[in-house]
Design a protein around this motif. Structure first.
Motif, mmCIF file in Angstrom:
data_model
loop_
_atom_site.group_PDB
_atom_site.id
_atom_site.type_symbol
_atom_site.label_atom_id
_atom_site.label_comp_id
_atom_site.label_asym_id
_atom_site.label_seq_id
_atom_site.Cartn_x
_atom_site.Cartn_y
_atom_site.Cartn_z
ATOM 1 N N GLN A 126 64.825 20.731 -11.059
ATOM 2 C CA GLN A 126 64.036 20.969 -9.840
ATOM 3 C C GLN A 126 63.969 22.451 -9.506
ATOM 4 N N ARG A 127 65.069 23.160 -9.676
ATOM 5 C CA ARG A 127 65.087 24.608 -9.413
ATOM 6 C C ARG A 127 64.172 25.358 -10.364
ATOM 7 N N LEU A 128 64.111 24.918 -11.615
ATOM 8 C CA LEU A 128 63.318 25.629 -12.610
ATOM 9 C C LEU A 128 61.837 25.295 -12.530
ATOM 10 N N PHE A 129 61.514 23.999 -12.323
ATOM 11 C CA PHE A 129 60.126 23.570 -12.474
ATOM 12 C C PHE A 129 59.494 23.044 -11.194
ATOM 13 N N ARG A 130 60.258 22.927 -10.114
ATOM 14 C CA ARG A 130 59.719 22.550 -8.806
ATOM 15 C C ARG A 130 58.944 21.237 -8.850
ATOM 16 N N ASP A 131 59.508 20.250 -9.483
ATOM 17 C CA ASP A 131 58.839 18.954 -9.619
ATOM 18 C C ASP A 131 59.902 17.863 -9.526
ATOM 19 N N LYS A 132 59.908 17.124 -8.418
ATOM 20 C CA LYS A 132 60.966 16.147 -8.176
ATOM 21 C C LYS A 132 60.895 14.967 -9.138
ATOM 22 N N VAL A 133 59.677 14.530 -9.467
ATOM 23 C CA VAL A 133 59.555 13.402 -10.396
ATOM 24 C C VAL A 133 60.048 13.816 -11.782
ATOM 25 N N PHE A 134 59.689 15.024 -12.211
ATOM 26 C CA PHE A 134 60.177 15.494 -13.506
ATOM 27 C C PHE A 134 61.694 15.652 -13.494
ATOM 28 N N THR A 138 64.138 13.854 -16.101
ATOM 29 C CA THR A 138 65.108 14.564 -16.938
ATOM 30 C C THR A 138 66.485 13.937 -16.846
ATOM 31 N N SER A 139 66.918 13.600 -15.637
ATOM 32 C CA SER A 139 68.248 13.001 -15.466
ATOM 33 C C SER A 139 68.310 11.624 -16.112
ATOM 34 N N VAL A 140 67.200 10.891 -16.094
ATOM 35 C CA VAL A 140 67.154 9.584 -16.743
ATOM 36 C C VAL A 140 67.218 9.745 -18.267
ATOM 37 N N ILE A 141 66.510 10.755 -18.794
ATOM 38 C CA ILE A 141 66.589 11.059 -20.223
ATOM 39 C C ILE A 141 68.047 11.288 -20.616
ATOM 40 N N TYR A 142 68.763 12.093 -19.827
ATOM 41 C CA TYR A 142 70.156 12.411 -20.142
ATOM 42 C C TYR A 142 71.039 11.161 -20.098
ATOM 43 N N LEU A 143 70.895 10.388 -19.031
ATOM 44 C CA LEU A 143 71.792 9.257 -18.824
ATOM 45 C C LEU A 143 71.581 8.162 -19.868
ATOM 46 N N THR A 144 70.394 8.125 -20.475
ATOM 47 C CA THR A 144 70.114 7.087 -21.468
ATOM 48 C C THR A 144 70.217 7.590 -22.903
ATOM 49 N N LEU A 145 70.723 8.809 -23.105
ATOM 50 C CA LEU A 145 71.027 9.235 -24.472
ATOM 51 C C LEU A 145 72.075 8.279 -25.040
ATOM 52 N N ALA A 146 71.906 7.868 -26.272
ATOM 53 C CA ALA A 146 72.760 6.829 -26.850
ATOM 54 C C ALA A 146 74.247 7.175 -26.733
ATOM 55 N N ASP A 147 74.600 8.415 -27.052
ATOM 56 C CA ASP A 147 76.009 8.792 -27.051
ATOM 57 C C ASP A 147 76.585 8.800 -25.644
ATOM 58 N N VAL A 148 75.751 9.131 -24.656
ATOM 59 C CA VAL A 148 76.206 9.151 -23.262
ATOM 60 C C VAL A 148 76.318 7.737 -22.720
ATOM 61 N N LEU A 149 75.263 6.960 -22.888
ATOM 62 C CA LEU A 149 75.211 5.631 -22.282
ATOM 63 C C LEU A 149 76.181 4.649 -22.925
ATOM 64 N N LEU A 150 76.324 4.726 -24.247
ATOM 65 C CA LEU A 150 77.077 3.697 -24.965
ATOM 66 C C LEU A 150 78.514 4.085 -25.302
ATOM 67 N N TYR A 151 78.864 5.374 -25.194
ATOM 68 C CA TYR A 151 80.203 5.756 -25.657
ATOM 69 C C TYR A 151 80.816 6.909 -24.864
ATOM 70 N N ARG A 152 80.314 8.120 -25.047
ATOM 71 C CA ARG A 152 80.961 9.278 -24.443
ATOM 72 C C ARG A 152 80.910 9.266 -22.929
ATOM 73 N N GLY A 153 79.911 8.615 -22.368
ATOM 74 C CA GLY A 153 79.757 8.633 -20.919
ATOM 75 C C GLY A 153 80.820 7.875 -20.159
ATOM 76 N N TRP A 154 81.572 7.008 -20.824
ATOM 77 C CA TRP A 154 82.596 6.233 -20.125
ATOM 78 C C TRP A 154 83.983 6.324 -20.765
ATOM 79 N N LEU A 155 84.072 6.810 -22.010
ATOM 80 C CA LEU A 155 85.360 6.879 -22.697
ATOM 81 C C LEU A 155 86.310 7.820 -21.959
#
Length: 370
Positions: A126-134, A138-155
């Protein structure tokens, strides 16, 4: 008053502008739903059995609490010679919820760090691109990365906490340099110090690499090499020496340096070539589905994103920082995907921006995949 289609020319030249998405782009409602489902999917992992080396931090936290030793991470009576911030959080929360739930507490800290990383990434976008939907995209892209969602995000390893602080330090540094703000610079070095206290000296390598890239911009260089910035960073660099003195841990600094050097020791030509050849492929898989989708849209469909000139500079800066931080782990004889966890938010931001500007269809297809 001149316009280009429906888009005012002022939108193309304003430093804080970004191209608006079409009406068929992912909506706030859809993105919030995906974010909520991804976050909720971490709840069952709190009660999963011990995996890998997860027992190290619960055991060492119990020993530290039992012996009332706060500066040395103990494991079976021996000093592991690692900073204990993660242990401190486990001890505090285990006393609150009960030591019988120490694994759930450790996992809860990891999940919280993962979710906070997603929030910090949304703020940064938001600070860089001034777009709340984007930013939400972006945060959804990060949270659904396979390594984050299925393993590293909770280990229950320290890596997600380390990644949170490293990424926050880099993001705050970039915001500080762009806004010429000492306040954000203080946040950057605070996050940097917490990253060091979480895990290792490599936090300073990530941060220093980002600072080196930012120095190539004249205005940012003037700010970053100014007296207030230099004083703040000298204090930040002094923190490891202060900690080693206060901790009373014999050889903690040497252990950290030794671990870095050990990963640079080659074990033979064939294993090294295998590491160099397979590490990018492993990264591609762990950053699925977003990264393969971005590559597909850019290469297979031959749709190349059109970025405004002001955005191109931001994008290139982020890309160079990410690549320079990634290269040592790619070219190192001994490496692991968990070591580049601090780069995942930056990868997610780059991937999201490529998809976002490739077109509304690409953004909507990505949303369905996620």
């Amino acid at each position: 008053n001149v316009t280009l289609g429906y888009l005012p020319v002022s939108n193309l030249i304003s430093p804080d502008s970004s191209l608006p998405m079409e009406t068929n782009s992912p909506s706030n409602k859809h993105l919030w739903l995906i974010f909520a489902l991804a976050a909720a999917s971490f709840v069952p992992t709190l009660f999963f059995y011990y995996v890998g080396e997860e027992a190290i931090f619960p055991i060492s936290s119990m020993e530290m609490w039992h012996t009332q030793q706060w500066t040395q991470q103990l494991l079976y009576g021996q000093d592991v010679r690692h900073p204990p911030l993660y242990n401190w959080l486990i001890i505090a929360l285990s006393n609150l919820f009960g030591w019988a739930q120490v694994l759930e507490v450790a996992r809860g800290i990891t999940v919280s760090a993962t979710l906070l990383s997603a929030v910090a990434l949304a703020w940064f976008a938001q600070r860089l691109f001034r777009d709340k939907v984007f930013a939400l995209f972006t945060s959804v892209i990060y949270l659904t990365l396979a390594d984050v969602l299925l393993y590293r995000g909770w280990l229950a390893y320290v890596d997600p906490l380390f990644a949170l602080f490293v990424f926050t330090s880099i993001a705050a540094l970039m915001v500080a340099a762009r806004a010429q703000s000492t306040r954000w610079l203080l946040l950057a070095v605070l996050a940097l110090t917490l990253a060091f206290l979480s895990k290792a000296l490599t936090a300073y390598v990530f941060y220093g690499t980002a600072g080196f890239v930012l120095l190539w911009n004249r205005e940012q260089r003037k700010f970053l090499l100014g007296t207030p910035s230099l004083l703040i960073h000298v204090a930040a660099l002094a923190m490891p020496f202060v900690w080693f003195t206060l901790a009373g841990s014999q050889g903690q600094g040497g252990r950290m340096f030794g671990e870095i050097l050990a990963k640079l020791t080659a074990g033979g030509l064939l294993p090294y070539l295998k590491q160099v050849g397979l590490f990018p492929l492993e990264t591609l898989l762990r950053l699925s589905p977003a990264l393969p989708l971005a590559i597909y849209f850019l290469v297979r469909k031959r749709r190349h994103p059109w970025l405004p000139e002001t955005e191109t500079l931001i994008f290139k800066t982020l890309a160079v920082i990410t690549l320079l931080c990634y290269l040592p782990y790619w070219l190192s004889p001994h490496s692991s995907a968990r070591y580049i966890l601090p780069l995942y938010p930056l990868f997610a931001l780059l991937i999201a921006r490529l998809i976002w500007h490739t077109g509304e269809v690409a953004a909507e297809v990505t949303r369905r995949w996620l």
